[in-house]
Design a protein around this motif. Structure first.
Motif, PDB file in Angstrom:
ATOM      1  N   THR A 262     -36.818  83.059  17.263  1.00 16.57           N
ATOM      2  CA  THR A 262     -35.493  83.432  16.754  1.00 16.57           C
ATOM      3  C   THR A 262     -35.390  83.167  15.264  1.00 16.57           C
ATOM      4  O   THR A 262     -34.885  84.002  14.502  1.00 16.57           O
TER       5      THR A 262
ATOM      6  N   ASN B  41     -37.154  85.755  13.235  1.00 14.85           N
ATOM      7  CA  ASN B  41     -36.368  86.986  13.110  1.00 14.85           C
ATOM      8  C   ASN B  41     -35.204  86.811  12.137  1.00 14.85           C
ATOM      9  O   ASN B  41     -34.906  87.703  11.333  1.00 14.85           O
ATOM     10  N   LEU B  42     -34.566  85.658  12.221  1.00 15.93           N
ATOM     11  CA  LEU B  42     -33.427  85.375  11.341  1.00 15.93           C
ATOM     12  C   LEU B  42     -33.878  85.322   9.881  1.00 15.93           C
ATOM     13  O   LEU B  42     -33.217  85.864   8.986  1.00 15.93           O
TER      14      LEU B  42
ATOM     15  N   PHE C  46     -34.618  88.747   8.552  1.00 18.00           N
ATOM     16  CA  PHE C  46     -33.339  89.418   8.307  1.00 18.00           C
ATOM     17  C   PHE C  46     -32.783  88.993   6.945  1.00 18.00           C
ATOM     18  O   PHE C  46     -32.446  89.819   6.097  1.00 18.00           O
TER      19      PHE C  46
ATOM     20  N   LEU D 185     -32.390  91.129   3.392  1.00 22.40           N
ATOM     21  CA  LEU D 185     -31.097  91.282   2.724  1.00 22.40           C
ATOM     22  C   LEU D 185     -31.198  90.843   1.265  1.00 22.40           C
ATOM     23  O   LEU D 185     -30.684  91.506   0.354  1.00 22.40           O
TER      24      LEU D 185
ATOM     25  N   LEU E 268     -33.087  93.452  -0.747  1.00 25.28           N
ATOM     26  CA  LEU E 268     -32.304  94.667  -0.982  1.00 25.28           C
ATOM     27  C   LEU E 268     -31.265  94.434  -2.067  1.00 25.28           C
ATOM     28  O   LEU E 268     -31.054  95.271  -2.939  1.00 25.28           O
ATOM     29  N   ARG E 269     -30.598  93.277  -1.999  1.00 24.60           N
ATOM     30  CA  ARG E 269     -29.503  93.015  -2.935  1.00 24.60           C
ATOM     31  C   ARG E 269     -30.019  92.641  -4.313  1.00 24.60           C
ATOM     32  O   ARG E 269     -29.494  93.094  -5.316  1.00 24.60           O
ATOM     33  N   GLU E 270     -31.061  91.786  -4.374  1.00 23.93           N
ATOM     34  CA  GLU E 270     -31.484  91.267  -5.661  1.00 23.93           C
ATOM     35  C   GLU E 270     -32.630  92.050  -6.269  1.00 23.93           C
ATOM     36  O   GLU E 270     -32.953  91.857  -7.434  1.00 23.93           O
ATOM     37  N   GLU E 271     -33.222  92.935  -5.481  1.00 20.47           N
ATOM     38  CA  GLU E 271     -34.337  93.766  -5.946  1.00 20.47           C
ATOM     39  C   GLU E 271     -35.460  92.912  -6.526  1.00 20.47           C
ATOM     40  O   GLU E 271     -36.047  93.242  -7.551  1.00 20.47           O
TER      41      GLU E 271
END
Lengths: 215, 195
Positions: free
Chosen positions: A73, A76-77, A80, A84, A87-90
């Motif tokens: 778990t 996976n967390l 995740f 994120l 994606l946000r901070e590139e």
């Protein structure tokens, strides 16, 4: 606290239910992280290919020792949250930031924790080794030599303390890490049954499987 | 006349229109154009970046194209600030789906989630709608490569080729004539579209 009792078995800590052994060690501009591959249900061995070290990115590895369901778990967390972040901070997560993220995630569950004791190993922006270990509620410790976790920690501390030297090159680090892990798990019933070692340098990762005692 | 039905997003006009939503769509018609074309082996999207001032610091990243997950991206036309909220929502949704099912979110489901979020601002709360239109492009194993367009109303549809932003009418009629002639020549069509 946190004890299980299955019929015809003695009381055992929840962190020892599945069994694990993880060592991470620092070298000269490199890190190594190794784990055993046993998955058990107390005394019974269920799988010999349950890896507990996960690659987050080319420079960051995490080893998760403890209850297997929480290991999966948390992996996976973490994937995740890492996704994120990227994606946000590139930009990629560095080991130090990753370690802080993990610590934060664990403390969020302070009064109902994940039963894992993780180890983070990686190379920072200057290719210098980064190591950290933490308890199940996220208290971190940062070192430059080695961190251990799992059911054979007493054995692993002894082996590492004896075999460790500063500034080992990748090849020597591999040998040291392998010998430390193999000798430690041989004296522990709940870990062993195969091992995997990853050596991380600025040029890439080399992963090797160790052949050890399968008992 | 229409004036008294303008201010509330959540009220229909007698003609059965939501004026706030229509005004939001107007706002997007002033934004930089985005073109999307579906080819047999992928989706091509192109956007016009409007340079408002030479004093602006060079942007670290695009203000038009955003990655949502490994298999989907979107182009934005409209209020960038509004878009940022929705893009974050989309990224969270894709991440949560993958966390729950250990599988990539089907593209349409991702689009529908963003659109449902937008729709809520046309029915509840007394908040204004988002002034953004999106072109979503993605791939999944169920329907292959896909292109979707969505607007402030929360409505979406799948397209083979479409345009949003300034001059979208002209762009769409251009595509209507040109699309399907030679599917591989997207670059030609893209150039044509930007004109």
């Amino acid at each position: 606290k946190y004890q299980v009792q299955i019929s015809e078995a003695r009381k055992m800590s929840i962190l020892e239910y599945n069994g694990a052994a993880i060592i991470a060690m620092g070298g000269k501009d490199c890190v190594g992280i190794a784990c055993d591959t046993r998955l058990g249900a107390q005394a019974q061995t269920v799988s010999c290919d349950f890896r507990k070290v996960f690659k987050m990115n080319d420079r960051t590895f995490v080893g998760l020792a403890g209850l297997a369901t929480d290991v999966l778990t948390m992996n996976n967390l973490l994937k995740f949250r890492q996704n994120l972040y990227e994606l946000r901070e590139e930009r990629q997560l560095t080991p130090k930031v990753f370690s802080n993220l993990l610590s934060n995630l664990l403390y969020e569950k302070r009064f109902g924790p994940y039963f894992i004791e993780p180890v983070v190993a990686g190379l920072d922006e200057n290719n210098k080794p980064f190591l950290s270990g933490m308890d199940l509620i996220g208290a971190p410790v940062y070192t430059d030599d080695f961190v251990v976790s799992g059911t054979a920690t007493a054995n692993m501390y002894g082996m590492c303390e004896t075999l460790y030297k500063k500034d080992m090159e990748p090849e020597e680090l591999f040998e040291t890490l392998s010998q430390a892990l193999l000798a430690s798990v041989d004296r522990d019933a709940l870990s062993g049954w195969g091992a995997v070692v990853h050596i991380v340098t600025k040029d890439g990762v080399i992963s090797r499987e160790l052949k050890g005692r399968r008992d | 006349m229409a004036r008294r039905y303008d201010s509330s997003t959540t009220t229909f006009s007698p003609e059965g229109r939501l004026h706030q939503v229509e005004y939001a769509i107007e706002a997007i018609n002033n934004a930089g154009t985005c073109v999307g074309i579906l080819a047999k082996d992928g989706v091509v999207m192109a956007s016009e970046k409007k340079v408002t001032s030479s004093l602006l610091a060079p942007a670290k990243s695009s203000e038009k194209t955003y990655k949502l997950c490994q298999h989907a991206a979107c182009n934005v036309a409209g209020l960038t600030a509004d878009a940022n909220i929705l893009i974050d929502q989309a990224r969270l949704r894709a991440g949560r789906y993958a966390y729950q099912y250990c599988e990539a979110i089907p593209v349409e489901q991702l689009v529908e989630h963003v659109c449902n979020y937008k729709q809520a601002y046309t029915q509840y709360g007394g908040l204004r709608p988002f002034g953004v239109a999106f072109l979503f492009a993605g791939y999944d194993t169920h329907y292959g490569f896909q292109l979707y367009q969505s607007d402030p109303s929360g409505n979406y549809s799948g397209w083979k080729a479409t345009v949003i932003g300034a001059n979208n009418q002209a762009g769409k009629s251009f595509l209507k004539n040109e699309y399907g002639a030679k599917k591989e020549d997207e670059d030609e069509k893209m150039k044509g579209c930007e004109e």
